[in-house]
Write an enzyme that holds these catalytic residues in place. Structure first.
Site, PDB file in Angstrom:
ATOM      1  N   LYS A 186       4.450  16.179   4.042  1.00 20.65           N
ATOM      2  CA  LYS A 186       3.550  16.488   2.839  1.00 20.65           C
ATOM      3  C   LYS A 186       2.054  15.574   3.205  1.00 20.65           C
ATOM      4  CE  LYS A 186       2.068  14.632  -0.322  1.00 20.65           C
ATOM      5  NZ  LYS A 186       0.610  14.725  -0.922  1.00 20.65           N
ATOM      6  N   GLU A 262       3.599   2.443   7.451  1.00 25.78           N
ATOM      7  CA  GLU A 262       2.280   1.900   7.738  1.00 25.78           C
ATOM      8  C   GLU A 262       1.175   1.728   6.753  1.00 25.78           C
ATOM      9  OE1 GLU A 262      -1.657   2.190  11.004  1.00 25.78           O
ATOM     10  OE2 GLU A 262       0.428   3.129  11.576  1.00 25.78           O
ATOM     11  N   CYS A 296      -7.211   1.916   7.991  1.00 32.52           N
ATOM     12  CA  CYS A 296      -6.345   0.787   7.719  1.00 32.52           C
ATOM     13  C   CYS A 296      -6.552  -0.293   9.001  1.00 32.52           C
ATOM     14  CB  CYS A 296      -4.935   1.085   7.884  1.00 32.52           C
ATOM     15  SG  CYS A 296      -4.329   2.231   9.163  1.00 32.52           S
ATOM     16  N   GLU A 394      -8.087  -5.237   0.040  1.00 29.52           N
ATOM     17  CA  GLU A 394      -8.439  -4.404   0.862  1.00 29.52           C
ATOM     18  C   GLU A 394      -9.387  -3.364   0.318  1.00 29.52           C
ATOM     19  OE1 GLU A 394      -6.553  -0.962   4.240  1.00 29.52           O
ATOM     20  OE2 GLU A 394      -5.681  -1.455   2.248  1.00 29.52           O
TER      21      GLU A 394
END
Length: 499
Positions: A186, A262, A296, A394
Protein backbone atom coordinates in the site's frame (compact mmCIF):
# COMPACT_ATOMS: atom_id res chain seq x y z
CA UNK A 1 1.52 18.20 -23.52
CA UNK A 2 1.79 21.20 -21.21
CA UNK A 3 4.73 23.57 -21.30
CA UNK A 4 8.26 22.24 -21.26
CA UNK A 5 10.38 22.59 -18.13
CA UNK A 6 14.11 21.99 -18.53
CA UNK A 7 13.51 19.68 -21.47
CA UNK A 8 10.70 17.72 -19.79
CA UNK A 9 7.12 18.06 -21.05
CA UNK A 10 4.55 18.15 -18.28
CA UNK A 11 1.53 15.89 -18.90
CA UNK A 12 -1.37 17.51 -20.74
CA UNK A 13 -3.76 15.11 -19.01
CA UNK A 14 -3.06 13.05 -15.90
CA UNK A 15 -1.98 9.45 -16.37
CA UNK A 16 -4.47 6.98 -14.91
CA UNK A 17 -3.21 4.06 -12.85
CA UNK A 18 -5.19 1.02 -11.78
CA UNK A 19 -4.20 -1.35 -9.00
CA UNK A 20 -2.64 -4.80 -9.26
CA UNK A 21 -3.98 -8.07 -7.79
CA UNK A 22 -3.02 -11.63 -8.70
CA UNK A 23 -1.18 -10.58 -11.83
CA UNK A 24 -4.07 -8.51 -13.21
CA UNK A 25 -4.78 -4.80 -13.45
CA UNK A 26 -8.01 -3.49 -11.99
CA UNK A 27 -9.58 -0.05 -11.98
CA UNK A 28 -11.34 1.55 -9.04
CA UNK A 29 -14.64 3.37 -9.32
CA UNK A 30 -13.21 6.37 -7.50
CA UNK A 31 -9.97 8.10 -8.53
CA UNK A 32 -7.57 10.34 -6.63
CA UNK A 33 -6.01 13.15 -8.67
CA UNK A 34 -2.50 14.22 -7.75
CA UNK A 35 -1.04 17.63 -8.62
CA UNK A 36 2.69 18.08 -9.03
CA UNK A 37 3.99 19.87 -5.90
CA UNK A 38 6.46 21.74 -8.11
CA UNK A 39 4.23 22.83 -10.98
CA UNK A 40 0.66 22.61 -9.61
CA UNK A 41 -0.71 20.70 -12.59
CA UNK A 42 -2.51 17.32 -12.31
CA UNK A 43 -0.13 14.50 -13.18
CA UNK A 44 -1.73 11.22 -12.04
CA UNK A 45 -5.12 9.72 -11.25
CA UNK A 46 -4.92 6.68 -9.00
CA UNK A 47 -7.65 4.27 -7.94
CA UNK A 48 -9.03 4.52 -4.44
CA UNK A 49 -9.41 0.89 -3.46
CA UNK A 50 -11.96 -0.49 -1.03
CA UNK A 51 -11.50 -2.86 1.92
CA UNK A 52 -12.87 -5.61 -0.34
CA UNK A 53 -9.97 -4.97 -2.72
CA UNK A 54 -7.57 -5.41 0.19
CA UNK A 55 -9.25 -8.71 1.05
CA UNK A 56 -8.84 -9.86 -2.56
CA UNK A 57 -5.17 -8.88 -2.58
CA UNK A 58 -4.45 -10.66 0.69
CA UNK A 59 -6.30 -13.76 -0.54
CA UNK A 60 -4.19 -13.76 -3.71
CA UNK A 61 -0.99 -13.40 -1.72
CA UNK A 62 -2.11 -16.15 0.67
CA UNK A 63 -2.86 -18.58 -2.16
CA UNK A 64 0.47 -17.78 -3.82
CA UNK A 65 2.26 -18.46 -0.55
CA UNK A 66 0.42 -21.65 0.37
CA UNK A 67 0.82 -23.33 -3.02
CA UNK A 68 4.55 -22.53 -2.83
CA UNK A 69 4.76 -21.15 -6.37
CA UNK A 70 7.43 -18.77 -5.00
CA UNK A 71 8.54 -20.07 -1.60
CA UNK A 72 9.07 -23.55 -3.07
CA UNK A 73 11.59 -22.38 -5.66
CA UNK A 74 15.34 -22.77 -5.12
CA UNK A 75 17.09 -19.61 -3.96
CA UNK A 76 18.85 -19.43 -7.30
CA UNK A 77 15.54 -19.30 -9.18
CA UNK A 78 14.31 -16.46 -6.98
CA UNK A 79 17.64 -14.72 -7.52
CA UNK A 80 17.23 -14.93 -11.29
CA UNK A 81 13.88 -13.13 -11.13
CA UNK A 82 15.34 -10.41 -8.90
CA UNK A 83 18.24 -9.87 -11.28
CA UNK A 84 15.88 -9.57 -14.24
CA UNK A 85 13.86 -7.05 -12.23
CA UNK A 86 17.04 -5.06 -11.55
CA UNK A 87 17.64 -4.89 -15.28
CA UNK A 88 14.03 -3.87 -15.86
CA UNK A 89 14.47 -0.96 -13.45
CA UNK A 90 17.69 0.02 -15.20
CA UNK A 91 15.93 0.09 -18.57
CA UNK A 92 13.11 2.28 -17.20
CA UNK A 93 15.31 4.50 -15.04
CA UNK A 94 14.37 7.79 -16.68
CA UNK A 95 10.65 7.00 -16.70
CA UNK A 96 10.68 6.09 -12.99
CA UNK A 97 12.73 9.18 -12.11
CA UNK A 98 10.29 11.42 -13.99
CA UNK A 99 7.28 10.09 -12.09
CA UNK A 100 9.15 10.43 -8.79
CA UNK A 101 9.72 14.10 -9.59
CA UNK A 102 6.18 14.72 -10.78
CA UNK A 103 4.50 13.20 -7.73
CA UNK A 104 7.07 13.89 -5.01
CA UNK A 105 8.84 17.10 -6.06
CA UNK A 106 12.39 15.85 -5.45
CA UNK A 107 15.23 16.95 -7.77
CA UNK A 108 15.69 14.82 -10.88
CA UNK A 109 19.38 14.28 -10.11
CA UNK A 110 18.48 12.90 -6.70
CA UNK A 111 15.74 10.68 -8.14
CA UNK A 112 18.19 9.16 -10.61
CA UNK A 113 20.67 8.44 -7.84
CA UNK A 114 17.98 6.79 -5.76
CA UNK A 115 16.99 4.54 -8.63
CA UNK A 116 20.60 3.42 -9.02
CA UNK A 117 20.48 2.49 -5.33
CA UNK A 118 17.25 0.57 -5.99
CA UNK A 119 18.94 -1.46 -8.72
CA UNK A 120 21.70 -2.31 -6.23
CA UNK A 121 19.04 -3.41 -3.71
CA UNK A 122 17.63 -5.94 -6.14
CA UNK A 123 21.09 -7.21 -7.05
CA UNK A 124 22.07 -7.51 -3.38
CA UNK A 125 18.85 -9.31 -2.52
CA UNK A 126 19.46 -11.74 -5.39
CA UNK A 127 22.72 -12.74 -3.78
CA UNK A 128 21.06 -13.00 -0.38
CA UNK A 129 18.40 -15.33 -1.81
CA UNK A 130 21.18 -17.79 -2.61
CA UNK A 131 22.95 -17.35 0.73
CA UNK A 132 19.98 -17.58 3.11
CA UNK A 133 20.52 -20.61 5.31
CA UNK A 134 19.92 -22.13 8.71
CA UNK A 135 22.22 -23.89 11.17
CA UNK A 136 23.10 -27.41 12.22
CA UNK A 137 23.90 -28.71 15.71
CA UNK A 138 26.11 -31.78 15.76
CA UNK A 139 26.82 -31.44 19.48
CA UNK A 140 23.66 -32.99 20.92
CA UNK A 141 25.18 -36.44 21.40
CA UNK A 142 25.38 -39.48 19.15
CA UNK A 143 21.65 -40.07 19.31
CA UNK A 144 20.36 -36.66 18.27
CA UNK A 145 20.97 -34.22 15.42
CA UNK A 146 19.64 -30.68 15.44
CA UNK A 147 18.87 -28.14 12.72
CA UNK A 148 17.49 -24.60 12.60
CA UNK A 149 15.55 -23.85 9.44
CA UNK A 150 14.84 -20.37 8.09
CA UNK A 151 11.33 -20.26 6.67
CA UNK A 152 9.49 -17.31 5.10
CA UNK A 153 7.08 -15.67 7.52
CA UNK A 154 4.21 -15.77 4.99
CA UNK A 155 2.08 -12.91 3.66
CA UNK A 156 3.66 -9.49 4.26
CA UNK A 157 1.75 -6.21 4.24
CA UNK A 158 4.01 -3.36 3.19
CA UNK A 159 3.04 0.29 3.76
CA UNK A 160 5.44 2.83 2.25
CA UNK A 161 5.70 6.63 2.71
CA UNK A 162 5.57 9.58 0.33
CA UNK A 163 9.07 10.93 0.93
CA UNK A 164 10.96 8.08 -0.81
CA UNK A 165 8.26 6.27 -2.81
CA UNK A 166 10.56 4.06 -4.89
CA UNK A 167 13.67 3.91 -2.73
CA UNK A 168 11.97 2.61 0.42
CA UNK A 169 9.87 0.25 -1.70
CA UNK A 170 13.07 -1.22 -3.15
CA UNK A 171 14.79 -1.39 0.23
CA UNK A 172 11.96 -3.75 1.23
CA UNK A 173 10.48 -5.64 -1.72
CA UNK A 174 13.51 -7.56 -3.08
CA UNK A 175 14.55 -8.68 0.41
CA UNK A 176 10.99 -9.79 1.20
CA UNK A 177 10.94 -11.70 -2.07
CA UNK A 178 14.37 -13.21 -1.43
CA UNK A 179 12.97 -14.73 1.78
CA UNK A 180 10.19 -16.50 -0.15
CA UNK A 181 7.32 -14.37 1.18
CA UNK A 182 4.44 -12.94 -0.82
CA UNK A 183 3.23 -9.40 -0.27
CA UNK A 184 0.55 -6.75 -0.56
CA UNK A 185 1.86 -3.19 -0.93
CA UNK A 186 0.00 0.00 0.00
CA UNK A 187 1.93 3.07 -1.21
CA UNK A 188 1.24 6.61 0.00
CA UNK A 189 -1.79 7.91 -1.86
CA UNK A 190 0.04 10.97 -3.21
CA UNK A 191 2.99 8.98 -4.61
CA UNK A 192 1.67 5.66 -5.95
CA UNK A 193 2.91 5.72 -9.55
CA UNK A 194 6.32 4.09 -9.22
CA UNK A 195 5.02 1.32 -6.92
CA UNK A 196 2.58 0.40 -9.70
CA UNK A 197 5.29 0.61 -12.36
CA UNK A 198 7.28 -1.93 -10.32
CA UNK A 199 4.35 -4.36 -10.68
CA UNK A 200 4.90 -4.35 -14.45
CA UNK A 201 8.65 -4.75 -14.05
CA UNK A 202 8.30 -7.73 -11.70
CA UNK A 203 5.72 -9.42 -13.92
CA UNK A 204 8.01 -9.00 -16.94
CA UNK A 205 10.86 -10.46 -14.85
CA UNK A 206 8.87 -13.66 -14.32
CA UNK A 207 7.53 -13.18 -10.80
CA UNK A 208 4.49 -15.49 -10.45
CA UNK A 209 1.04 -13.93 -10.23
CA UNK A 210 -0.15 -13.23 -6.70
CA UNK A 211 3.31 -12.79 -5.21
CA UNK A 212 3.37 -8.96 -5.56
CA UNK A 213 0.06 -7.15 -5.21
CA UNK A 214 -0.62 -3.38 -4.94
CA UNK A 215 -3.66 -1.69 -3.43
CA UNK A 216 -3.93 2.10 -3.49
CA UNK A 217 -5.87 4.59 -1.42
CA UNK A 218 -5.83 6.33 1.93
CA UNK A 219 -4.01 5.19 5.02
CA UNK A 220 -7.13 5.56 7.11
CA UNK A 221 -9.08 3.09 4.96
CA UNK A 222 -6.73 0.87 2.97
CA UNK A 223 -3.69 1.08 5.24
CA UNK A 224 -5.78 0.37 8.32
CA UNK A 225 -7.51 -2.59 6.69
CA UNK A 226 -4.17 -4.08 5.72
CA UNK A 227 -2.73 -3.46 9.18
CA UNK A 228 -5.65 -5.15 10.92
CA UNK A 229 -6.05 -8.01 8.44
CA UNK A 230 -5.97 -11.38 10.25
CA UNK A 231 -4.45 -13.19 7.27
CA UNK A 232 -1.41 -10.90 7.03
CA UNK A 233 1.48 -12.56 8.87
CA UNK A 234 3.79 -9.55 9.06
CA UNK A 235 3.45 -5.83 8.54
CA UNK A 236 6.31 -3.58 7.43
CA UNK A 237 5.55 0.11 7.95
CA UNK A 238 7.72 3.17 7.32
CA UNK A 239 6.41 6.50 8.57
CA UNK A 240 5.71 8.49 11.70
CA UNK A 241 6.12 7.14 15.22
CA UNK A 242 2.48 8.04 15.95
CA UNK A 243 1.20 5.82 13.14
CA UNK A 244 3.74 3.16 14.15
CA UNK A 245 2.07 3.01 17.56
CA UNK A 246 -1.29 2.49 15.87
CA UNK A 247 0.24 -0.45 13.97
CA UNK A 248 1.29 -2.00 17.28
CA UNK A 249 -2.26 -1.64 18.64
CA UNK A 250 -3.78 -3.05 15.46
CA UNK A 251 -1.45 -6.05 15.57
CA UNK A 252 -2.36 -6.72 19.20
CA UNK A 253 -6.07 -6.45 18.44
CA UNK A 254 -5.97 -8.75 15.40
CA UNK A 255 -3.58 -11.69 15.07
CA UNK A 256 -0.40 -10.52 16.86
CA UNK A 257 1.28 -10.22 13.48
CA UNK A 258 5.02 -9.58 13.41
CA UNK A 259 5.96 -5.94 12.84
CA UNK A 260 8.85 -4.20 11.11
CA UNK A 261 8.79 -0.47 11.82
CA UNK A 262 11.04 2.33 10.59
CA UNK A 263 9.74 5.48 12.25
CA UNK A 264 10.77 9.03 13.11
CA UNK A 265 14.17 10.52 13.80
CA UNK A 266 15.76 13.56 15.43
CA UNK A 267 19.26 12.78 14.34
CA UNK A 268 22.43 14.37 15.75
CA UNK A 269 25.49 15.48 13.80
CA UNK A 270 28.33 15.98 16.30
CA UNK A 271 31.25 18.20 15.28
CA UNK A 272 34.42 18.36 17.40
CA UNK A 273 36.89 21.24 17.27
CA UNK A 274 39.57 19.06 15.64
CA UNK A 275 37.34 18.10 12.69
CA UNK A 276 37.86 19.36 9.17
CA UNK A 277 35.26 22.11 9.52
CA UNK A 278 34.76 22.63 5.79
CA UNK A 279 33.99 18.94 5.30
CA UNK A 280 31.77 18.84 8.35
CA UNK A 281 29.85 21.89 7.15
CA UNK A 282 29.35 20.22 3.76
CA UNK A 283 28.01 17.16 5.57
CA UNK A 284 25.69 19.20 7.76
CA UNK A 285 24.33 21.19 4.81
CA UNK A 286 23.75 18.02 2.78
CA UNK A 287 22.31 16.15 5.75
CA UNK A 288 19.57 18.72 6.36
CA UNK A 289 18.74 19.58 2.73
CA UNK A 290 18.72 16.12 1.13
CA UNK A 291 15.19 15.33 -0.06
CA UNK A 292 14.20 18.81 1.17
CA UNK A 293 14.77 17.62 4.73
CA UNK A 294 11.81 15.23 4.32
CA UNK A 295 13.99 12.35 5.38
CA UNK A 296 13.82 10.17 8.49
CA UNK A 297 17.63 10.10 8.74
CA UNK A 298 17.96 13.85 8.17
CA UNK A 299 20.62 15.38 10.45
CA UNK A 300 18.37 17.92 12.17
CA UNK A 301 20.39 18.53 15.38
CA UNK A 302 23.84 20.08 15.02
CA UNK A 303 25.93 19.54 18.17
CA UNK A 304 29.17 21.53 17.80
CA UNK A 305 32.06 22.08 20.21
CA UNK A 306 31.74 25.54 21.74
CA UNK A 307 35.30 26.67 21.00
CA UNK A 308 34.62 26.54 17.23
CA UNK A 309 30.84 26.97 17.25
CA UNK A 310 30.69 30.57 15.99
CA UNK A 311 33.21 29.88 13.24
CA UNK A 312 31.53 26.66 12.21
CA UNK A 313 28.07 28.20 12.08
CA UNK A 314 29.40 30.99 9.83
CA UNK A 315 30.93 28.44 7.44
CA UNK A 316 27.75 26.38 7.45
CA UNK A 317 25.48 29.39 6.94
CA UNK A 318 27.46 30.45 3.87
CA UNK A 319 27.19 26.96 2.41
CA UNK A 320 23.46 26.78 3.09
CA UNK A 321 22.92 30.11 1.33
CA UNK A 322 24.41 28.58 -1.82
CA UNK A 323 22.09 25.55 -1.92
CA UNK A 324 20.13 25.69 -5.16
CA UNK A 325 16.38 25.54 -4.55
CA UNK A 326 13.93 25.40 -7.43
CA UNK A 327 12.35 23.45 -10.26
CA UNK A 328 13.26 19.79 -9.66
CA UNK A 329 13.62 19.10 -13.38
CA UNK A 330 16.60 21.49 -13.49
CA UNK A 331 19.66 19.18 -13.17
CA UNK A 332 21.37 21.88 -11.07
CA UNK A 333 18.61 21.94 -8.43
CA UNK A 334 19.64 20.53 -5.06
CA UNK A 335 16.41 21.12 -3.09
CA UNK A 336 13.02 20.64 -4.67
CA UNK A 337 9.46 21.24 -3.57
CA UNK A 338 7.74 20.28 -0.33
CA UNK A 339 5.71 17.20 -1.21
CA UNK A 340 2.34 18.04 0.35
CA UNK A 341 0.54 21.23 1.34
CA UNK A 342 0.05 19.87 4.84
CA UNK A 343 3.76 19.21 5.33
CA UNK A 344 4.60 22.65 3.96
CA UNK A 345 2.33 24.21 6.58
CA UNK A 346 3.82 22.04 9.33
CA UNK A 347 7.40 23.07 8.52
CA UNK A 348 6.50 26.76 8.46
CA UNK A 349 4.78 26.41 11.83
CA UNK A 350 7.93 24.87 13.32
CA UNK A 351 10.04 27.70 11.91
CA UNK A 352 7.65 30.22 13.47
CA UNK A 353 7.85 28.36 16.79
CA UNK A 354 11.66 28.48 16.73
CA UNK A 355 11.58 32.22 16.18
CA UNK A 356 8.97 32.87 18.87
CA UNK A 357 10.79 30.70 21.44
CA UNK A 358 13.99 32.72 21.06
CA UNK A 359 16.19 30.79 18.63
CA UNK A 360 18.19 32.91 16.19
CA UNK A 361 17.83 32.39 12.43
CA UNK A 362 21.29 32.43 10.85
CA UNK A 363 20.08 31.60 7.36
CA UNK A 364 16.74 30.88 5.69
CA UNK A 365 13.58 30.78 7.72
CA UNK A 366 11.12 31.71 4.98
CA UNK A 367 8.97 30.22 2.25
CA UNK A 368 10.23 30.76 -1.28
CA UNK A 369 8.20 31.89 -4.26
CA UNK A 370 9.39 29.75 -7.16
CA UNK A 371 6.99 29.18 -10.03
CA UNK A 372 3.83 27.41 -8.94
CA UNK A 373 5.42 25.13 -6.35
CA UNK A 374 5.88 24.94 -2.57
CA UNK A 375 9.45 25.72 -1.50
CA UNK A 376 11.13 26.54 1.82
CA UNK A 377 14.62 27.97 2.34
CA UNK A 378 17.13 25.67 4.06
CA UNK A 379 17.12 27.08 7.59
CA UNK A 380 19.74 27.19 10.37
CA UNK A 381 18.79 28.12 13.93
CA UNK A 382 21.42 28.97 16.58
CA UNK A 383 20.97 29.43 20.31
CA UNK A 384 18.62 26.47 20.53
CA UNK A 385 17.93 25.09 24.01
CA UNK A 386 16.76 21.54 24.80
CA UNK A 387 13.28 22.67 25.86
CA UNK A 388 12.44 24.35 22.55
CA UNK A 389 9.91 22.72 20.25
CA UNK A 390 12.36 22.62 17.34
CA UNK A 391 14.82 20.78 19.60
CA UNK A 392 12.39 18.02 20.56
CA UNK A 393 10.02 17.30 17.69
CA UNK A 394 10.69 15.88 14.24
CA UNK A 395 10.14 18.72 11.77
CA UNK A 396 10.59 16.70 8.55
CA UNK A 397 11.84 19.68 6.62
CA UNK A 398 15.06 21.60 5.85
CA UNK A 399 15.44 23.03 9.37
CA UNK A 400 18.65 22.54 11.39
CA UNK A 401 18.98 23.41 15.09
CA UNK A 402 22.44 24.13 16.56
CA UNK A 403 23.55 23.21 20.10
CA UNK A 404 26.96 23.78 21.73
CA UNK A 405 28.99 21.50 24.03
CA UNK A 406 32.25 21.65 26.00
CA UNK A 407 33.09 18.00 26.73
CA UNK A 408 32.69 14.63 25.07
CA UNK A 409 30.32 13.55 27.84
CA UNK A 410 28.13 16.58 27.23
CA UNK A 411 28.05 15.92 23.48
CA UNK A 412 26.90 12.34 24.05
CA UNK A 413 24.27 13.44 26.56
CA UNK A 414 22.80 15.98 24.13
CA UNK A 415 22.84 13.45 21.29
CA UNK A 416 20.96 10.87 23.37
CA UNK A 417 18.47 13.39 24.77
CA UNK A 418 15.66 12.34 22.44
CA UNK A 419 13.05 9.61 22.21
CA UNK A 420 14.43 8.72 18.78
CA UNK A 421 17.47 6.72 17.73
CA UNK A 422 17.52 6.31 13.98
CA UNK A 423 20.82 7.78 12.75
CA UNK A 424 23.79 9.89 13.88
CA UNK A 425 27.15 11.13 12.69
CA UNK A 426 30.35 12.37 14.29
CA UNK A 427 33.13 14.49 12.79
CA UNK A 428 36.60 14.29 14.35
CA UNK A 429 40.18 13.46 13.41
CA UNK A 430 40.65 11.73 16.78
CA UNK A 431 39.77 8.07 16.24
CA UNK A 432 39.49 7.36 19.98
CA UNK A 433 37.03 10.23 20.35
CA UNK A 434 35.02 9.22 17.29
CA UNK A 435 34.78 5.57 18.38
CA UNK A 436 33.74 6.56 21.90
CA UNK A 437 30.87 8.58 20.47
CA UNK A 438 29.96 5.82 18.00
CA UNK A 439 29.69 3.25 20.76
CA UNK A 440 27.67 5.37 23.15
CA UNK A 441 25.20 7.32 21.02
CA UNK A 442 22.06 5.23 20.58
CA UNK A 443 21.30 5.05 16.88
CA UNK A 444 20.76 2.29 14.34
CA UNK A 445 22.94 3.92 11.69
CA UNK A 446 26.15 5.80 12.36
CA UNK A 447 28.52 7.74 10.13
CA UNK A 448 32.05 8.91 10.97
CA UNK A 449 33.34 11.89 8.96
CA UNK A 450 30.62 11.34 6.37
CA UNK A 451 26.84 11.46 6.14
CA UNK A 452 24.16 9.22 4.58
CA UNK A 453 26.79 6.86 3.18
CA UNK A 454 26.56 3.12 2.62
CA UNK A 455 24.64 0.68 0.49
CA UNK A 456 22.17 -2.20 0.63
CA UNK A 457 24.80 -4.63 1.90
CA UNK A 458 24.43 -3.31 5.46
CA UNK A 459 21.24 -3.22 7.58
CA UNK A 460 19.15 -0.17 8.42
CA UNK A 461 16.78 0.45 11.32
CA UNK A 462 16.37 2.34 14.57
CA UNK A 463 16.74 2.27 18.32
CA UNK A 464 14.16 3.49 20.85
CA UNK A 465 11.03 5.03 19.27
CA UNK A 466 12.62 5.01 15.81
CA UNK A 467 11.39 1.50 15.18
CA UNK A 468 11.72 -2.26 15.35
CA UNK A 469 13.66 -4.63 13.15
CA UNK A 470 16.17 -4.23 10.34
CA UNK A 471 15.95 -3.81 6.58
CA UNK A 472 18.43 -4.52 3.75
CA UNK A 473 21.48 -6.76 3.88
CA UNK A 474 21.27 -10.38 5.06
CA UNK A 475 19.50 -9.21 8.21
CA UNK A 476 16.91 -7.60 5.95
CA UNK A 477 16.10 -11.02 4.48
CA UNK A 478 16.16 -12.79 7.83
CA UNK A 479 13.71 -10.17 9.16
CA UNK A 480 11.04 -11.75 6.93
CA UNK A 481 11.74 -15.31 8.07
CA UNK A 482 11.10 -17.29 11.21
CA UNK A 483 13.36 -19.88 12.77
CA UNK A 484 12.21 -23.48 13.18
CA UNK A 485 14.18 -25.87 15.39
CA UNK A 486 14.26 -29.49 14.17
CA UNK A 487 15.54 -32.48 16.19
CA UNK A 488 16.23 -35.82 14.52
CA UNK A 489 16.67 -38.92 16.66
CA UNK A 490 19.25 -41.26 15.19
CA UNK A 491 20.02 -43.48 18.21
CA UNK A 492 18.33 -46.04 20.42
CA UNK A 493 14.72 -45.06 21.20
CA UNK A 494 14.09 -47.83 23.77
CA UNK A 495 14.51 -45.37 26.65
CA UNK A 496 11.23 -43.61 25.82
CA UNK A 497 9.08 -46.12 27.72
CA UNK A 498 10.29 -47.93 30.80
CA UNK A 499 10.52 -51.69 30.29
Amino acid sequence: MHEMTHGVALPKTPREFGFFINGEWRRGRELFERNSPSHDVPVTRTSRCTPDDVNDAVAAARQAFEDRRWAGLPGGARAAVLLRAAEGIRQRREEIATWEVLENGKPISQARGEIDHCIACFETAAGAARLLHGESFNNLGDGLFGMVLREPVGVVGLITPWNFPFLILCERVPFILASGCTLVVKPAEVTSATTLILADILADAGLPAGVYNVVTGTGRSIGQTLTEHPDVDMLSFTGSTAVGRSCVHASADSNLKKLGLELGGKNPIIVFADANLEDAADGAAFGISFNTGQCCVSSSRLIVERSVADRFERILAEKMKKIRVGDPFDPQTQVGAITTAGQNETILKYIAAGKSEGAKVLVGGEALQCGHGRYIEPTLFSGVTPSMTIAREEIFGPVLSSFHFDTLEEAIAIANDTVYGLAASVWSKNIDQALSVTRRVRAGRFWVNTIMAGGPETPTGGFKQSGWGRETGLLGVEEYTQAKSVHIEIGDRSHWIAS
